[in-house]
Enzyme design. Structure first.
Site, PDB file in Angstrom:
ATOM      1  N   SER B  48      31.546 -53.729 -87.821  1.00 35.30           N
ATOM      2  CA  SER B  48      29.955 -55.258 -88.000  1.00 35.30           C
ATOM      3  C   SER B  48      30.104 -55.621 -86.789  1.00 35.30           C
ATOM      4  O   SER B  48      29.280 -56.190 -86.243  1.00 35.30           O
ATOM      5  CB  SER B  48      30.077 -55.433 -89.479  1.00 35.30           C
ATOM      6  OG  SER B  48      30.748 -55.408 -90.265  1.00 35.30           O
ATOM      7  N   ASN B  49      31.130 -55.994 -86.487  1.00 33.09           N
ATOM      8  CA  ASN B  49      31.154 -57.032 -84.507  1.00 33.09           C
ATOM      9  C   ASN B  49      30.503 -55.953 -84.062  1.00 33.09           C
ATOM     10  O   ASN B  49      30.167 -56.872 -82.548  1.00 33.09           O
ATOM     11  CB  ASN B  49      31.745 -57.580 -84.609  1.00 33.09           C
ATOM     12  CG  ASN B  49      32.428 -59.243 -85.779  1.00 33.09           C
ATOM     13  OD1 ASN B  49      31.262 -59.827 -85.373  1.00 33.09           O
ATOM     14  ND2 ASN B  49      33.030 -58.881 -87.080  1.00 33.09           N
ATOM     15  N   LYS B 167      39.765 -52.152 -94.465  1.00 35.84           N
ATOM     16  CA  LYS B 167      39.904 -53.116 -94.056  1.00 35.84           C
ATOM     17  C   LYS B 167      38.571 -53.849 -95.158  1.00 35.84           C
ATOM     18  O   LYS B 167      37.498 -53.610 -95.185  1.00 35.84           O
ATOM     19  CB  LYS B 167      39.060 -52.892 -92.982  1.00 35.84           C
ATOM     20  CG  LYS B 167      39.136 -54.531 -92.037  1.00 35.84           C
ATOM     21  CD  LYS B 167      38.256 -54.177 -91.129  1.00 35.84           C
ATOM     22  CE  LYS B 167      36.711 -55.319 -90.548  1.00 35.84           C
ATOM     23  NZ  LYS B 167      36.010 -55.792 -89.619  1.00 35.84           N
ATOM     24  N   SER B 169      37.324 -57.343 -96.191  1.00 37.11           N
ATOM     25  CA  SER B 169      36.289 -58.405 -95.025  1.00 37.11           C
ATOM     26  C   SER B 169      35.611 -59.294 -95.982  1.00 37.11           C
ATOM     27  O   SER B 169      35.423 -59.829 -95.651  1.00 37.11           O
ATOM     28  CB  SER B 169      35.535 -58.177 -93.726  1.00 37.11           C
ATOM     29  OG  SER B 169      36.436 -57.035 -92.859  1.00 37.11           O
ATOM     30  N   GLY B 191      40.961 -58.461 -93.512  1.00 34.78           N
ATOM     31  CA  GLY B 191      39.855 -58.429 -91.716  1.00 34.78           C
ATOM     32  C   GLY B 191      38.771 -59.747 -91.962  1.00 34.78           C
ATOM     33  O   GLY B 191      37.607 -60.123 -91.433  1.00 34.78           O
TER      34      GLY B 191
END
Lengths: 300, 300, 300, 300
Positions: B48-49, B167, B169, B191
């Site tokens: 996402s980042n 993961k 998040s 996450g």
């Protein structure tokens, strides 16, 4: 110079896949040829119900071309642009034009939801509209995107000469009425079959309705009744359309819409993964509701 | 045969763009070279980042290659797969392998949210895992996707030999603890920087944390303190990390994370539209919080 | 035996408090006497806008009595029952009858939200209706309660001889239209000023509207226009009512509605804590919107 | 002068009703007498699990008195104040003191959700604290109220000499950790059984846990393990407590908690409407989970 005005009923065409999941352009062509006879004003290709997110770029362009070729010149072809960045959206708008589309329907970006403030959405659509070679409709579909573009933002976007309207599928009647009231020289297309009649009563230009893929004539008839001031007929049709519309959109989704098309004499076909076909219980429930609606003569 | 186990702290690498928005592979390489010295256990590329949704396929593959080449052999490279259909996801997994990735992090499909029932998600990931040439981590990030994959579903997926972990998040500590408890032979990577210490206390294998892009050493130190049973130190570090972690994830988003990296001596660079750069007030607020955290020696 | 039918426009009366927060029965009486001349069909006392949750049982009963005495015999008085248990609700229904109410408006219980499944709500309202000495309207107001009662549940409840209708304040037009279609011998009262015209177009019996406390004549005129088939006039009035309706309900809340009443020549008065009075900026915004609406002759 | 500090584990006592729904004070007394031997530090009466919203004022006061008399002097008695207006809350605080309570647990007002901004909540609790004759704990329980009080607001409230802490039942670990970090001289009581160990690890003063009504000794043992730095034991107990805690709170609700108490040798009894008793399938599921937890020796 006034913007082009939209009107009438358009189906958000589904994309037919065959039994092994390949795109069936011939089936798509036949569907459009049948639709040409039903009073629809145009076609939205590759919207939410078109599984735009399940096909690749080659398929996308060929789909647009197929629809454009099958449609009569009187039917507008609007291409859905389901992209998450400005760069990709602009590129897709250009490709849509090359493929023959008359306008584009550009979804609100939806990955970084928390960042999609109204000012950010405004800036994004202004950029898209500056760079798109085709007129732009904004696509508000929060049930899929988790992002809402507000009436006040749409009213600001309406001032851009290349932004001609919105397809609002939120089902939020109050918001749609607000947009109609606030946005000038702007075509508000209702995207929700359950509020078609009231949206038209408040001044919506027309509608893009999933249920119109299965029941185009009933939707067109409602549109014409509303235009003619025949409110009793419009209301009656709304009451027939609503249950089946809810079932194939909020309930059963794209697989349900495709099954409804199969039931109604169009070619729905399969869905691509992660979507799954209807199970037997769902199919039966759908068929029962379709029969009960009285809208599908071949099923009664 | 046991699955490979993940451990340690990995940053979800941001993708640096230059002033005109072009991907700056050299900056990415320099970031990774600096990170190599900080105790991180690997790199997630194009999560996402990483603005995976803002770059095209060529950029994507070259990004993976760049990171793989800059990383030491001891650093695992996990490639994010942000696709909305099975076909596209499998293709991307194959490309990721060709580009040198060691594993893939596959997001839950998120366009047809209402259709993403747990059974559908289960079926989807089983298919992906069958066809992916690389080990699969499931990526649960409901704040971006609007889709939640539940602990019980993850526990079922954990039985697939090619699904090695998740993961998560979501920031939902209870759910993460449930997954750790329920899923066997499965690496749960936290996450969310705000729950790192308690997640490790409950048995998380490691973490993939945005804040680790700006403060890798602090995150690694917390990880090591927790592993060594030094709870007082872990808690103190958590209290320093939490405010800044919240600010650069829930608050300021990717643009904020990139600005934090710039402040911390890495190369954050610009974001691509629809994201926008931080304004002056936001930049100042971020710098103040970074100074207050005591984690960034060059800022104090 | 057919149930009594509701019709027309009713305001959900606000409860006036004086400068020290005491209930001002004389002001309430004067408001009702003024409303008697405006074409309203009845009064809802102690609904959401009546701050039922801010007054004690003695005040509650005296408020009902005051309204009943001030109303003409032609005006129905419906008492809000805002209770969280069956025992308390039934007791309140009995007290409402003793105080002179003609019917009760019973809110969905809302504390144990997760437990309020449709079957539980169904069972609850059946019990209330069995034991209430007055005819029951169901009150659906999810923005305050976080609980939704669905059209299918209302349709089942409509079979009870002592359940005569629903006030649906959800603003969900599709759901209201569904209830109208599905529930027989049942009065659906629209509780949202922004969808009054379309709700009437689809067959709503009438409406209970906060904005009718400040602009009763405009609401009545819209109702009459819709009844007479004057859709153009109904639509025009809807466009005037919607912005101010949104502002005093979704926006400024009860304090805003009371300020609007003060502006319009009624006696709004203060609110009780935890609610707070409007600040100067909000007051000015409200006055501007009221002037712009053209509905408040004394403000133009 | 420092505020009194809370610590340890407290159950939010359920309120026993008999087969015809009458409050069974003798059963309540017996429950408390049994709990006195289990290491609990006090009792919360009339919280969410105490069905405060289902009993009248006389029952409420007698319930507090009963618990106070049955408790040892070392056990604090905290009375829940579930009121929607300042006036009613202050009156209830005074009555709680007269009935023998040592402190009050005051819920965020929750009817006018949209109006409950952080500043409004701050002002409300400051007023309550000024007027309450007993020390105040803030009660944050968004799953029931739909209202969230934020860590920054709690930190401001912590400065009031008569506001001694918060019971945070949100289950949002990040928020609880923030409150612990930000609020000085303030007791943060964890209200969620699934995050007990990590909340204690981050410095929570103690906990008020529904599951402690059925499994007081296990909760106390976890608390003591965490206090003694025995993280392995704390984690093991957390893993035993979490599934059953989730089942009786998020899942089966108050009726489930009461059934769990019956299974565990306490007197749960019936619930009042609108709540309903567990069905046979739910009862069996609960019993199975209780057995699997290994926490209920009489069930194994």
């Amino acid at each position: 110079m006034l913007k082009q005005k939209l009107s009438g009923i358009m189906p958000p065409l589904t994309t037919p896949f065959d039994q092994v999941g390949e795109l069936d352009y011939a089936a798509l062509q036949r569907n459009v040829q049948r639709y040409n006879e039903t009073g629809l004003s145009g076609y939205v290709v590759l919207g939410s119900n078109g599984e735009a997110v399940h096909i690749n770029v080659e398929e996308r362009l060929k789909t647009i071309q197929t629809v454009k070729q099958a449609a009569t010149p009187a039917h507008k072809v609007i291409a859905g642009i389901n992209e998450l960045s400005l760069r990709a959206a602009v590129q897709s708008c250009k490709q849509a034009r090359e493929s023959g589309a008359d306008a584009v329907l550009v979804v609100t970006p939806y990955f970084y939801k928390a960042a999609m403030k109204q000012d950010v959405l405004f800036g994004y659509f202004m950029e898209v509209a500056d760079q798109s070679p085709l007129p732009v409709l904004v696509y508000n579909v929060p049930q899929n995107t988790g992002v809402i573009i507000e009436p006040a933002t749409l009213a600001r976007l309406a001032e851009h000469p290349n932004i001609i309207g919105v397809k609002d599928s939120s089902g939020n009647f109050g918001a749609i009425a607000d947009t109609i009231r606030l946005a000038e020289d702007f075509s508000v297309m209702c995207g929700n079959g359950g509020i078609l009649y009231p949206a038209l009563s408040m001044g919506a230009a027309g509608a893009v309705l999933a249920i119109a893929c299965a029941a185009p004539r009933a939707c067109v008839e409602l549109y014409q009744a509303a235009a003619a001031g025949d409110h009793a007929r419009a209301r009656e049709l709304q009451n027939r359309i609503s249950p089946i519309s809810q079932m194939v959109t909020a309930g059963l989704g794209v697989a349900g819409l495709k099954a409804a098309m199969d039931n109604a004499g169009y070619e729905g076909g399969t869905v691509r993964s992660p979507l799954v076909q209807l199970g037997p219980a769902e199919s039966e429930k759908l068929a029962t509701a379709m029969r009960a609606s009285g809208l599908f003569s071949r099923m009664e």
